[in-house]
Design a protein around this motif. Structure first.
Motif, PDB file in Angstrom:
ATOM      1  N   ASN A  37      38.918  16.352  23.869  1.00  0.00           N
ATOM      2  CA  ASN A  37      38.751  17.448  24.863  1.00  0.00           C
ATOM      3  C   ASN A  37      37.881  16.794  26.302  1.00  0.00           C
ATOM      4  O   ASN A  37      38.029  17.259  27.271  1.00  0.00           O
ATOM      5  N   GLN A  43      42.407  20.927  23.831  1.00  0.00           N
ATOM      6  CA  GLN A  43      42.966  21.334  22.636  1.00  0.00           C
ATOM      7  C   GLN A  43      42.139  22.172  21.850  1.00  0.00           C
ATOM      8  O   GLN A  43      40.956  22.241  22.086  1.00  0.00           O
ATOM      9  N   THR A  44      42.956  23.018  20.901  1.00  0.00           N
ATOM     10  CA  THR A  44      42.087  23.894  20.072  1.00  0.00           C
ATOM     11  C   THR A  44      41.683  23.226  18.945  1.00  0.00           C
ATOM     12  O   THR A  44      42.604  22.127  18.573  1.00  0.00           O
ATOM     13  N   ASN A  68      46.871  15.427  29.502  1.00  0.00           N
ATOM     14  CA  ASN A  68      46.709  16.915  29.274  1.00  0.00           C
ATOM     15  C   ASN A  68      45.997  17.621  30.387  1.00  0.00           C
ATOM     16  O   ASN A  68      45.051  16.887  30.728  1.00  0.00           O
ATOM     17  N   THR A 112      45.013  23.307  16.901  1.00  0.00           N
ATOM     18  CA  THR A 112      46.245  21.995  17.514  1.00  0.00           C
ATOM     19  C   THR A 112      45.794  20.726  16.784  1.00  0.00           C
ATOM     20  O   THR A 112      46.782  19.803  16.405  1.00  0.00           O
ATOM     21  N   GLN A 113      44.584  20.566  16.816  1.00  0.00           N
ATOM     22  CA  GLN A 113      43.931  19.102  16.313  1.00  0.00           C
ATOM     23  C   GLN A 113      44.270  18.935  15.020  1.00  0.00           C
ATOM     24  O   GLN A 113      44.576  18.116  14.336  1.00  0.00           O
ATOM     25  N   LEU A 166      38.140  16.231  18.130  1.00  0.00           N
ATOM     26  CA  LEU A 166      38.694  17.254  19.084  1.00  0.00           C
ATOM     27  C   LEU A 166      37.607  17.060  20.167  1.00  0.00           C
ATOM     28  O   LEU A 166      38.101  17.297  21.113  1.00  0.00           O
ATOM     29  N   ASN A 213      43.790  10.681  29.346  1.00  0.00           N
ATOM     30  CA  ASN A 213      44.913  11.902  28.653  1.00  0.00           C
ATOM     31  C   ASN A 213      45.426  12.721  29.770  1.00  0.00           C
ATOM     32  O   ASN A 213      44.611  13.040  30.603  1.00  0.00           O
ATOM     33  N   GLU A 225      44.988  20.934  29.676  1.00  0.00           N
ATOM     34  CA  GLU A 225      44.178  22.339  29.053  1.00  0.00           C
ATOM     35  C   GLU A 225      43.482  21.361  27.678  1.00  0.00           C
ATOM     36  O   GLU A 225      44.226  20.611  27.042  1.00  0.00           O
ATOM     37  N   TRP A 246      47.825  18.249  14.403  1.00  0.00           N
ATOM     38  CA  TRP A 246      47.919  16.615  14.769  1.00  0.00           C
ATOM     39  C   TRP A 246      47.428  15.691  13.702  1.00  0.00           C
ATOM     40  O   TRP A 246      48.435  14.857  13.237  1.00  0.00           O
TER      41      TRP A 246
END
Length: 165
Positions: free
Chosen positions: A21, A36-37, A32, A40-41, A17, A30, A34, A44
């Motif tokens: 991030n 990731q939390t 994205n 969320t990871q 993570l 990447n 925002e 995944w």
């Protein structure tokens, strides 16, 4: 201590993570916006494992310094023998051979798993990543212009492929 490549465990997810991030916040590796939390990871990680896709980590001195994985390229059944990969290396270890080891292991795993093609989708400005993939035999299949938008600018995406033999 030696650099090792191994299968990731749930305990590695916070380190993965942090690497992801950093890429989200400071690069176009990447798309994205925002970060990731942890939840969320973790999801995944579980989704990858459930689908039997590998998640490999590079570990040095008991620290995860990079990771790689692959997964579904597209959902239609005709693409079942093609995977898209991702490799991330912590900022402090880029250019030290970590990505090379991770990609070598991913390619070997994909061959063993019976895949025929591996795809890389790389931001067109990332010339180092494009050259890195070319060293493994990936070829540019095309560029999709202005398909991404990040940091207030349009981004082109280079698609590279390796036919696994």
């Amino acid at each position: 201590m030696a650099l090792i490549i191994r299968n990731a465990t749930l305990d590695d997810v916070p380190s993965i993570l942090a690497i992801v991030n950093h890429a989200i916040l400071f690069s176009t590796a990447n798309y994205n916006y925002e970060i990731q939390t942890l939840a969320t990871q973790m999801q995944w990680f579980q989704d990858k494992k459930k689908a039997n896709f590998p998640i490999l980590v590079a570990e040095f001195d008991s620290e995860v310094i990079g990771f790689g994985t692959y997964g579904t390229f597209r959902e239609k059944i005709g693409y079942q023998f093609t995977v898209e990969h991702s490799i991330y290396v912590s900022e402090s270890h880029i250019g030290k051979g970590v990505g090379k080891l991770v990609l070598s292991h991913l390619i070997s795993t994909a061959k063993t798993d019976g895949y025929h093609v591996m795809i890389g989708a790389i931001d067109a400005e990332n010339k180092d990543s494009i050259a890195f993939h070319e060293k493994f035999g990936f070829t540019v299949s095309g560029t999709i212009s202005e398909v991404g938008f990040k940091f207030d600018r349009w981004l082109d995406l280079v698609l590279m492929q390796l036919i696994l033999k």
